[in-house]
Write an enzyme that holds these catalytic residues in place. Structure first.
Site, PDB file in Angstrom:
ATOM      1  N   ARG A 122       0.820  -1.309   0.125  1.00 43.30           N
ATOM      2  CA  ARG A 122      -0.111  -0.013   0.010  1.00 43.30           C
ATOM      3  C   ARG A 122       0.990   1.418  -0.046  1.00 43.30           C
ATOM      4  NH1 ARG A 122      -2.789  -3.283   3.413  1.00 43.30           N
ATOM      5  NH2 ARG A 122      -4.566  -4.036   2.503  1.00 43.30           N
ATOM      6  N   LYS A 144       2.397  11.459 -10.786  1.00 45.06           N
ATOM      7  CA  LYS A 144       1.611  10.789 -11.724  1.00 45.06           C
ATOM      8  C   LYS A 144       2.362   9.515 -12.002  1.00 45.06           C
ATOM      9  CE  LYS A 144      -1.299  13.990 -14.232  1.00 45.06           C
ATOM     10  NZ  LYS A 144      -1.367  14.232 -15.845  1.00 45.06           N
ATOM     11  N   GLU A 186       8.370  19.527 -25.137  1.00 41.64           N
ATOM     12  CA  GLU A 186       7.983  19.761 -23.774  1.00 41.64           C
ATOM     13  C   GLU A 186       8.586  20.972 -23.092  1.00 41.64           C
ATOM     14  OE1 GLU A 186       5.301  18.090 -22.664  1.00 41.64           O
ATOM     15  OE2 GLU A 186       5.256  16.377 -23.113  1.00 41.64           O
ATOM     16  N   LYS A 228       7.144  23.346 -13.658  1.00 46.53           N
ATOM     17  CA  LYS A 228       6.132  22.277 -13.326  1.00 46.53           C
ATOM     18  C   LYS A 228       5.728  22.161 -11.742  1.00 46.53           C
ATOM     19  CE  LYS A 228       4.356  17.996 -14.081  1.00 46.53           C
ATOM     20  NZ  LYS A 228       4.477  16.495 -14.765  1.00 46.53           N
ATOM     21  N   GLU A 238      -4.639  17.718 -10.666  1.00 48.50           N
ATOM     22  CA  GLU A 238      -5.158  18.041 -11.863  1.00 48.50           C
ATOM     23  C   GLU A 238      -6.523  18.426 -11.900  1.00 48.50           C
ATOM     24  OE1 GLU A 238      -2.886  16.247 -14.966  1.00 48.50           O
ATOM     25  OE2 GLU A 238      -4.807  16.594 -16.605  1.00 48.50           O
ATOM     26  N   ARG A 242      -3.382  23.088 -13.106  1.00 46.15           N
ATOM     27  CA  ARG A 242      -2.430  21.756 -13.779  1.00 46.15           C
ATOM     28  C   ARG A 242      -2.799  21.442 -15.182  1.00 46.15           C
ATOM     29  NH1 ARG A 242       0.182  16.455 -10.718  1.00 46.15           N
ATOM     30  NH2 ARG A 242       1.386  15.771 -12.499  1.00 46.15           N
ATOM     31  N   ASN A 246      -1.652  20.521 -20.376  1.00 46.03           N
ATOM     32  CA  ASN A 246      -2.057  19.671 -21.410  1.00 46.03           C
ATOM     33  C   ASN A 246      -2.027  20.501 -22.681  1.00 46.03           C
ATOM     34  OD1 ASN A 246      -2.570  17.435 -19.863  1.00 46.03           O
ATOM     35  ND2 ASN A 246      -4.683  18.258 -19.109  1.00 46.03           N
ATOM     36  N   HIS A 249      -1.611  18.689 -26.008  1.00 45.31           N
ATOM     37  CA  HIS A 249      -1.793  17.314 -25.737  1.00 45.31           C
ATOM     38  C   HIS A 249      -2.988  16.951 -26.154  1.00 45.31           C
ATOM     39  CE1 HIS A 249       1.906  17.631 -23.482  1.00 45.31           C
ATOM     40  NE2 HIS A 249       1.773  16.289 -23.205  1.00 45.31           N
ATOM     41  N   HIS A 253      -2.051  13.346 -28.280  1.00 41.76           N
ATOM     42  CA  HIS A 253      -2.607  12.329 -27.914  1.00 41.76           C
ATOM     43  C   HIS A 253      -3.317  11.518 -28.941  1.00 41.76           C
ATOM     44  CE1 HIS A 253      -2.036  13.377 -23.245  1.00 41.76           C
ATOM     45  NE2 HIS A 253      -1.062  12.325 -23.760  1.00 41.76           N
ATOM     46  N   HIS A 266       6.503  10.720 -28.005  1.00 36.89           N
ATOM     47  CA  HIS A 266       5.371  11.546 -27.576  1.00 36.89           C
ATOM     48  C   HIS A 266       5.597  13.009 -27.762  1.00 36.89           C
ATOM     49  CE1 HIS A 266       2.528  13.250 -24.382  1.00 36.89           C
ATOM     50  NE2 HIS A 266       3.587  13.639 -23.949  1.00 36.89           N
TER      51      HIS A 266
HETATM   52  N1  LIG Z   1       4.076  10.753 -14.927  1.00 35.83           N
HETATM   53  C1  LIG Z   1       4.020  11.984 -15.753  1.00 35.83           C
HETATM   54  O1  LIG Z   1       3.539  12.824 -15.209  1.00 35.83           O
HETATM   55  C2  LIG Z   1       4.413  11.871 -17.053  1.00 35.83           C
HETATM   56  C3  LIG Z   1       4.554  12.913 -17.988  1.00 35.83           C
HETATM   57  C4  LIG Z   1       5.012  12.923 -19.220  1.00 35.83           C
HETATM   58  C5  LIG Z   1       5.138  11.509 -19.572  1.00 35.83           C
HETATM   59  N2  LIG Z   1       4.914  10.603 -18.984  1.00 35.83           N
HETATM   60  C6  LIG Z   1       5.170   9.145 -19.674  1.00 35.83           C
HETATM   61  O2  LIG Z   1       6.688   9.069 -19.830  1.00 35.83           O
HETATM   62  C7  LIG Z   1       6.767   7.996 -20.855  1.00 35.83           C
HETATM   63  C8  LIG Z   1       7.965   8.692 -21.914  1.00 35.83           C
HETATM   64  O3  LIG Z   1       9.275   8.685 -21.380  1.00 35.83           O
HETATM   65  P1  LIG Z   1      10.542   8.989 -22.175  1.00 35.83           P
HETATM   66  O4  LIG Z   1      10.194   9.754 -23.108  1.00 35.83           O
HETATM   67  O5  LIG Z   1      11.353   9.212 -21.072  1.00 35.83           O
HETATM   68  O6  LIG Z   1      10.579   7.303 -22.629  1.00 35.83           O
HETATM   69  P2  LIG Z   1      11.349   6.147 -22.048  1.00 35.83           P
HETATM   70  O7  LIG Z   1      11.419   6.186 -20.880  1.00 35.83           O
HETATM   71  O8  LIG Z   1      10.801   4.993 -23.026  1.00 35.83           O
HETATM   72  O9  LIG Z   1      12.864   6.432 -22.744  1.00 35.83           O
HETATM   73  C9  LIG Z   1      13.242   6.688 -23.878  1.00 35.83           C
HETATM   74  C10 LIG Z   1      14.329   5.823 -24.531  1.00 35.83           C
HETATM   75  O10 LIG Z   1      15.458   6.362 -23.963  1.00 35.83           O
HETATM   76  C11 LIG Z   1      16.410   5.247 -23.373  1.00 35.83           C
HETATM   77  N3  LIG Z   1      17.175   6.008 -22.428  1.00 35.83           N
HETATM   78  C12 LIG Z   1      16.791   6.642 -21.163  1.00 35.83           C
HETATM   79  N4  LIG Z   1      17.808   7.339 -20.627  1.00 35.83           N
HETATM   80  C13 LIG Z   1      18.820   7.372 -21.489  1.00 35.83           C
HETATM   81  C14 LIG Z   1      20.025   7.827 -21.318  1.00 35.83           C
HETATM   82  N5  LIG Z   1      20.572   8.558 -20.669  1.00 35.83           N
HETATM   83  N6  LIG Z   1      21.084   7.431 -22.424  1.00 35.83           N
HETATM   84  C15 LIG Z   1      20.483   6.707 -23.616  1.00 35.83           C
HETATM   85  N7  LIG Z   1      19.250   6.106 -23.577  1.00 35.83           N
HETATM   86  C16 LIG Z   1      18.325   6.414 -22.449  1.00 35.83           C
HETATM   87  C17 LIG Z   1      15.414   4.275 -22.993  1.00 35.83           C
HETATM   88  O11 LIG Z   1      16.039   3.112 -22.559  1.00 35.83           O
HETATM   89  C18 LIG Z   1      14.251   4.223 -23.889  1.00 35.83           C
HETATM   90  O12 LIG Z   1      14.883   3.305 -24.850  1.00 35.83           O
HETATM   91  C19 LIG Z   1       5.688   7.980 -21.429  1.00 35.83           C
HETATM   92  O13 LIG Z   1       5.055   6.774 -21.053  1.00 35.83           O
HETATM   93  C20 LIG Z   1       4.610   8.835 -20.879  1.00 35.83           C
HETATM   94  O14 LIG Z   1       3.289   8.421 -20.705  1.00 35.83           O
HETATM   95  C21 LIG Z   1       4.520  10.603 -17.709  1.00 35.83           C
HETATM   96 ZN   LIG Z   2       3.500  15.498 -22.665  1.00 30.63          ZN
END
Ligand SMILES: NC(=O)c1ccc[n+]([C@@H]2O[C@H](COP(=O)([O-])OP(=O)(O)OC[C@H]3O[C@@H](n4cnc5c(N)ncnc54)[C@H](O)[C@@H]3O)[C@@H](O)[C@H]2O)c1
Ligand SMILES: [Zn+2]
Length: 364
Positions: A122, A144, A186, A228, A238, A242, A246, A249, A253, A266
């Site tokens: 939990r 999130k 972003e 942020k 949100e 917040r 978006n 987005h 999306h 993304h």
């Molecule tokens: N929680 C939130 O508020 C929030 C906000 C925005 C996005 N997200 C989520 O984040 C995700 C996308 O994150 P992302 O863009 O970081 O993608 P990701 O985590 O898939 O990373 C992208 C790629 O980069 C590689 N990588 C990571 N760090 C590296 C480094 N230092 N050197 C070389 N390669 C590296 C990873 O292995 C992967 O292949 C989505 O699932 C999205 O929904 C969440």
């Molecule tokens: Zn985004």
């Protein structure tokens, strides 16, 4: 190695106040930062094989030894079965409530391991060490966490604020250029919604930012984190302010889901989404054409985006209806009113949308 200068940003939410520490070499300070955040003593790292290969040795040394739980990190692995592997490892190690999960990876690792932390026993502590630009400026802050369902993105999740976030821009040196660029859209979003100074800085220092020169990169990361943090502090769950994050987005999306998350990173989809929102605002007379053009020029200056000419506006409209931003049948749009300012509307008509999508380059 000692950190030359770090920036500390506090995120004060109703459920927890924590610090985002930003600085070159900040990872080397992780043990001290965990102690300062009162992160419980049994520490597990969750990372991906790739990230661990690149940065695991430095990270483990800084943690004074840690056994990593390694799980795959592509978007298609951001699912409950992967989270189950994290639970399995925690159970096997008899992890108790005095556990801290330290995530080392991009947004996928942070969201999945954060969700494991939110639900295991939990809830146990989580600390994020984001390694993509997107995760550093966005996903690691705000609490999130979650995973995708085969029927839709991020359908399963929770709010679970971390104990701390440690942002080391030096880890971005190994990030593929396309991933780096995806994160920059972003950053443009933060400029467009909240800070004309940030927007101008990206335009002015684009080359140095792309070269990942610390003096150019660290300030834009820090400013994004500040924005942020500020927005999250005002609206943890949100319900109101917040939602401005978006921006871009709604259409973004839809573009991602329409292309099954395969064609666009993304951030790239958000690049288009921002252009659609800006065109909607311009057509209504809410945004000066010069500001729309400044955004379009900045987006274009980062390089070409994946093609969209084969994507029909009607398909985008259809995909938008499944968006979480549809509230009681009305689609919410964040529209820019100037560089650094937005408004939220819920009365965008299909006709307006079709026109904007066409201008941006989608098929009829
Ligand atoms: N929680 C939130 O508020 C929030 C906000 C925005 C996005 N997200 C989520 O984040 C995700 C996308 O994150 P992302 O863009 O970081 O993608 P990701 O985590 O898939 O990373 C992208 C790629 O980069 C590689 N990588 C990571 N760090 C590296 C480094 N230092 N050197 C070389 N390669 C590296 C990873 O292995 C992967 O292949 C989505 O699932 C999205 O929904 C969440
Ligand atoms: Zn985004």
């Amino acid at each position: 190695m000692t950190v030359v200068s770090t920036i500390a940003i506090d995120v004060a939410t109703p459920s927890r106040t924590y610090t985002v520490t930003i600085g070159d070499g900040a990872i080397d300070e992780i043990a001290r930062l965990l102690d300062r955040a009162h992160a419980p003593a049994r520490r597990f790292a969750v990372s991906s094989p790739l990230v661990w290969r690149l940065h695991g040795a430095q990270f483990a040394r800084a943690m004074r030894g840690v056994e990593p739980i390694l799980v795959p990190d592509g978007e298609r692995f951001k699912q409950l079965p992967t989270v189950a592997r994290i639970y399995d490892a925690l159970v096997r190690a008899n992890a108790d409530r005095a556990t801290t999960i330290v995530t080392l990876g991009g947004g996928v690792i942070g969201d999945m391991a954060g969700f494991a932390a939110a639900s295991y026993l939990r809830g146990v502590a989580v600390v994020h060490v984001p390694t993509t630009l997107l995760a550093q400026v966005d996903s690691a802050i705000g609490g999130k966490v979650g995973v995708n369902h085969p029927q839709g993105k991020n359908l399963i999740g929770a709010f679970h604020q971390p104990h701390a976030v440690v942002v080391d821009p030096l880890v971005l040196a190994t990030l593929p250029r396309r991933e780096f660029r995806a994160g920059l859209y972003e950053v443009i979003k933060y400029g467009m919604t909240s800070s004309a100074a940030l927007f101008d800085r990206i335009a002015r220092e684009r080359k140095a930012i792309f070269a990942r020169a610390p003096e150019a990169l660290t300030p834009i990361i820090a400013e994004s984190c500040r924005i942020k943090a500020d927005v999250v502090a005002r609206d943890e769950r949100e319900a109101g302010p917040r939602r401005i994050l978006n921006f871009g987005h709604t259409a973004g999306h839809a573009i991602e889901s329409l292309t099954k998350y395969r064609r666009f990173r993304h951030g790239e989809a958000i690049g288009y989404g921002m252009l659609v929102a800006a065109e909607l605002a311009r057509a209504r007379g809410a945004l000066a054409d010069a500001d729309r053009k400044a955004l379009a020029d900045l987006v274009a200056s980062l390089g070409p985006l994946p093609p969209i000419a084969d994507l029909a506006s009607s398909q985008i409209l259809e995909a938008m209806q499944h968006d979480k931003k549809v509230v009681e049948g009305r689609l919410h749009f964040v529209l820019p009113t100037a560089i650094g300012a937005t408004t939220i509307v819920d009365d965008v008509t299909e006709k307006e949308l079709r026109a904007a999508l066409k201008v941006v380059g989608f098929a009829k």
